[in-house]
Design a protein around this motif. Structure first.
Motif: not given
Lengths: 321, 321
Positions: A132, A146, A148-149, A152, A250-251, A253-258, A289, A292, B146, B153, B156, B160-162, B166, B254
Motif C-alpha cells: 500500500d 495509488i 492498494v493490496n 494499482l 486526506d489521501a 484517510a482514504h487508503t492508509s498507505p505505508a 495515522f 506512521k 471503500i 481497502v 497498510h 483505511a477509509g476515514e 478528511t 482517489h
C-alpha cells in the motif's frame, strides 16, 4: 540464452522515449523520437515501433521481446486507449494498444504516466515489497498513482488516482482542468511560481525574485533563491508544503498507505519541499495515522522512470498467475 | 440439511446487537444486550456469546454456525482488535476476535462498522456485482468504507477509509478527533445542527427553528422543518450537500468508484440531502469523472445493516478460494 526484455514507451507531448528493460529493471537500450510532425497516429506508432525494432536488432539473439508497456497522459488501462489528451495533436479516443499490437506481435498494456511510475517504483524502486503506497509526481502538473493490496487502483473506469485534481479551495486558483483550486495549481512547478507572485504582491519582504518576470521565473530559480536564504522563496516552499501536506493527509484517510513517494521536478528541491510537506502532513493527520506514513523520494530518481514504469506495467502483468 | 449461518455482532457504545445471517443475507434471529455494565471485557463477550448460543439453540439442528463477524468502532481488521475506541468503557487495544474465538469454536473476523456496512452492501445490498464503490455513513459521525477491485481497502495498518476525517477547512469547526474542519463536523447529524445555528446567527430569515435550543435541536427536526419549506432548514441541507459533494468529488479522484452509497440517519432525509449533494458533487468533479458516479441510498435501508454487514465480513472470507 536470450534475456527477456520488455519495451517501455513513454509518450510525452514533445518527445516519445522508449527502451528495452529487463526483469530487474535494467534499461539495456533507449532512444526517442519527436511526438509531433507525423502524418497521422498510425505513422507515429509505426515510427515508434521502427525505433524499437532497431534497438532489438542491435541486440540480436541476445534479447527476446516479451511485451510493450506504454505510459501516456490520460491513458486508460482498461481500454488501452489515450482519451482526450490535451497535450497530443490527435484528438478523441486513441486505440494506442491495439495499434502497437499490430506493429509488434507481443502483449501490450497502457496506463497514465503517474500510474506507470507507481508500478515502476513497486517493481524496481523504493516500494519493493510494499502493498500500500502512493506516488505523487510534482512536475508541470501533479499526478498520482495509488497502490492498494499490491495492485494499482484503476477504478471502475480506468481513471482513478487523480490526487492532483482534488480541491484545496473551490474558490482558489484557476486550473487547466477548467475548475478552481486543484492541488495542481499549488503543488506543481507552475504552482509554486504562482505562490511566489502572490507573496511578492502581498508582502514587502526583500527578495532576489522581485527582478524576475512571471514568464522568466522557474521552479529551479525559486529553489536556488531558497538555498541562498531568500525569504520569499522559503515562504513559497512553506506554503506549498502546507497545502500538499493537507491533501496528502486526506489521501492517507482514504487508503492508509505505508509510504508516499514524491517525484518529479519540484521533488528535486529535496529538503526544501519534503520538510514542510512532512511537518504539515503530520499536523493535519488523523491521530490513528500520525507518525506512521513515510514521505520518501523516489528510489528511481536518477533513472529514466518513465520508460522503466511503462515497462514495469508489462512485467507486472507477466507476474500474474 | 442444516442451513449455514454466520453470527453477526454489532458493537455499539450503548447496545450490542447480534443475529444469525444466512448466505443470502436473511436475518434468521436477532437479539441485543447492553454494552456497558459488565465486570470486564471477558464477561461482556461471554454474555454476547451466551446470547448467540441461545439463538442457535432455538434453531437446533436446523442451522450450522460457520463463523462470527464483528463490526465495531475503531476495529482493526488485520489484528482483530478494537483500538482506543472513545465510546467504549474498555481502553487501549482490545483483542476481541481472539476472545470471541475462545467462546465460539468458529472463524472470527472484525472490522469497523462502516467497513462492515460496505461489505454488507456488496454481498446483500445495492452494490452486488460492483467492484468499485464507496459507502458513506452519515450518522452521529461520518464513516466510510471503500471497495476497490471487489475488496475492501484496509490500508497498510487496517484503518483505511476515514473519509469523514478528511478536512474541509483546516481552520473550521472543532472535531471530536482533536483537529478542525473534518467533513464529520459538517455532514453528520450534529454537523447539520451546527450549520443551522450558524445560519440562525448569520441571517435574519424567519425560521421555526429560532425557538429551539442547541440541546433540543435534532437532525430529524431540521428535516421536518425543511419539508415544511423552512428556509433556514433548506439552506442547511444545501450547505451540507455542498461540502459533502466537495469531499465526495475528492474521494472519486482517489478511487473512481462506480457508485457512492449514502447511509444512516442524515441519509434518511432522502431528496433533501441527495439532491444538493449530487448537484455539488458533479459541479466539483474533474471532467473525466462527471456524470459517471451514481449517488445511491443503501439497498439495505430497512434492514439491520450493522448485523448483516458484520456477518457479511465472514461470508466474504468464506467465498475466498
Amino acid at each position: 540464452m536470450a534475456t527477456d526484455v520488455v519495451l517501455g514507451i513513454d509518450i510525452g507531448g514533445t518527445n516519445t522515449a522508449f527502451g528495452l528493460v529487463d526483469r530487474s529493471g535494467n534499461l539495456l537500450a533507449e532512444d526517442s523520437i519527436q511526438t509531433r510532425g507525423h502524418a497521422d497516429l498510425h505513422a507515429y506508432l509505426h515510427a515508434v515501433a521502427g525505433g524499437a525494432r532497431t534497438l532489438l536488432e542491435r541486440h540480436g539473439a541476445a534479447v527476446a521481446l516479451k511485451g510493450a508497456g506504454i505510459g501516456a497522459p490520460n491513458g486508460n488501462y482498461y481500454n488501452g486507449t489515450v482519451e482526450f489528451a490535451p497535450n497530443l495533436e490527435w484528438k478523441g479516443v486513441l486505440p494506442i494498444c491495439d495499434l502497437i499490437r499490430k506493429e509488434l506481435p507481443v502483449p501490450a498494456a497502457l496506463t497514465n504516466d503517474a500510474n506507470a511510475a507507481a508500478i515502476g517504483e513497486m517493481l524496481f524502486g523504493g516500494a519493493k515489497g510494499m502493498r500500500d503506497f502512493i506516488i505523487i509526481t510534482l512536475g508541470t502538473g501533479v499526478g498520482s498513482g495509488i497502490v492498494v493490496n499490491g495492485e494499482l487502483v484503476y477504478g471502475h473506469d480506468g481513471f482513478a488516482g487523480e490526487i492532483g485534481h482534488t480541491i484545496v479551495d473551490p474558490d482558489g486558483r484557476q486550473c487547466g482542468c477548467g475548475r478552481r483550486g486543484c492541488l495542481e495549481t499549488y503543488a506543481s512547478a507552475p504552482g509554486i511560481k504562482r505562490t511566489v507572485f502572490h507573496l511578492l504582491a502581498d508582502s514587502s519582504m526583500e527578495s532576489e525574485l522581485r527582478g524576475v518576470s512571471f514568464n522568466e521565473l522557474t521552479a529551479a530559480m525559486i529553489s536556488k533563491a531558497a538555498e541562498r536564504g531568500d525569504k520569499i522563496a522559503l515562504e513559497a516552499f512553506e506554503y506549498t508544503g502546507r497545502l500538499l501536506g493537507l491533501k496528502l493527509a486526506d489521501a492517507v484517510a482514504h487508503t492508509s498507505p505505508a509510504a508516499i513517494f514524491l517525484f518529479g521536478g519540484l521533488a528535486n528541491a529535496g529538503k526544501l519541499i519534503f520538510e514542510p510537506t512532512k511537518r504539515w502532513m503530520e499536523s493535519y493527520m488523523l491521530n490513528i495515522f500520525k507518525n506512521k506514513v513515510k514521505l520518501l523520494p523516489s528510489g528511481l530518481q536518477d533513472k529514466n522512470v518513465a520508460i522503466l514504469g511503462a515497462a514495469a506495467l508489462i512485467w507486472k502483468e507477466l507476474q500474474k498467475p
